[in-house]
Design a protein around this motif. Sequence first.
Motif, short mmCIF file in Angstrom:
data_model
loop_
_atom_site.label_atom_id
_atom_site.label_comp_id
_atom_site.label_asym_id
_atom_site.label_seq_id
_atom_site.Cartn_x
_atom_site.Cartn_y
_atom_site.Cartn_z
N MET A 86 -13.19 -7.83 38.56
CA MET A 86 -12.90 -6.41 38.34
C MET A 86 -11.43 -6.21 37.99
O MET A 86 -11.10 -5.43 37.09
CB MET A 86 -13.27 -5.60 39.57
CG MET A 86 -14.76 -5.45 39.78
SD MET A 86 -15.18 -4.59 41.30
CE MET A 86 -14.25 -3.10 41.16
N GLN A 87 -10.55 -6.90 38.71
CA GLN A 87 -9.12 -6.76 38.42
C GLN A 87 -8.80 -7.23 37.00
O GLN A 87 -8.00 -6.61 36.30
CB GLN A 87 -8.30 -7.57 39.43
CG GLN A 87 -8.36 -7.03 40.83
CD GLN A 87 -7.77 -5.63 40.91
OE1 GLN A 87 -6.81 -5.30 40.23
NE2 GLN A 87 -8.35 -4.82 41.76
N LYS A 99 -6.63 -1.97 30.31
CA LYS A 99 -5.39 -1.24 30.53
C LYS A 99 -5.61 0.01 31.39
O LYS A 99 -5.11 1.10 31.09
CB LYS A 99 -4.72 -0.89 29.21
CG LYS A 99 -4.33 -2.11 28.40
CD LYS A 99 -3.42 -1.74 27.28
CE LYS A 99 -3.04 -2.85 26.38
NZ LYS A 99 -3.15 -4.18 26.73
N ILE A 100 -6.38 -0.17 32.45
CA ILE A 100 -6.64 0.91 33.41
C ILE A 100 -5.65 0.73 34.55
O ILE A 100 -5.71 -0.27 35.26
CB ILE A 100 -8.08 0.86 33.93
CG1 ILE A 100 -9.05 1.04 32.77
CG2 ILE A 100 -8.29 1.93 34.99
CD1 ILE A 100 -10.50 0.85 33.15
N PRO A 101 -4.74 1.69 34.75
CA PRO A 101 -3.77 1.54 35.85
C PRO A 101 -4.40 1.88 37.20
O PRO A 101 -4.80 3.02 37.44
CB PRO A 101 -2.67 2.53 35.48
CG PRO A 101 -3.39 3.59 34.68
CD PRO A 101 -4.51 2.89 33.96
#
Length: 54
Positions: free
Chosen positions: A40-41, A48-50
């Motif tokens: 997932m990470q 590019k999901i913060p």
Amino acid sequence: MLPYLAAVIIVIGLPTLYVAMRYREYRKFLAGAFFVSSGMQFYFYLAKIPIPLM
């Protein structure tokens, strides 16, 4: 603060390690949880999901 943290690690960590070494199903669960979390990470990194890492 550091002595409290060390005490918590010992109180929670040692029984967890004992159970993980003793029972095969528990080891498989921990390994699966690690790979799902790391997958997932990696996906969030590529998309590019913060998100904050806890």
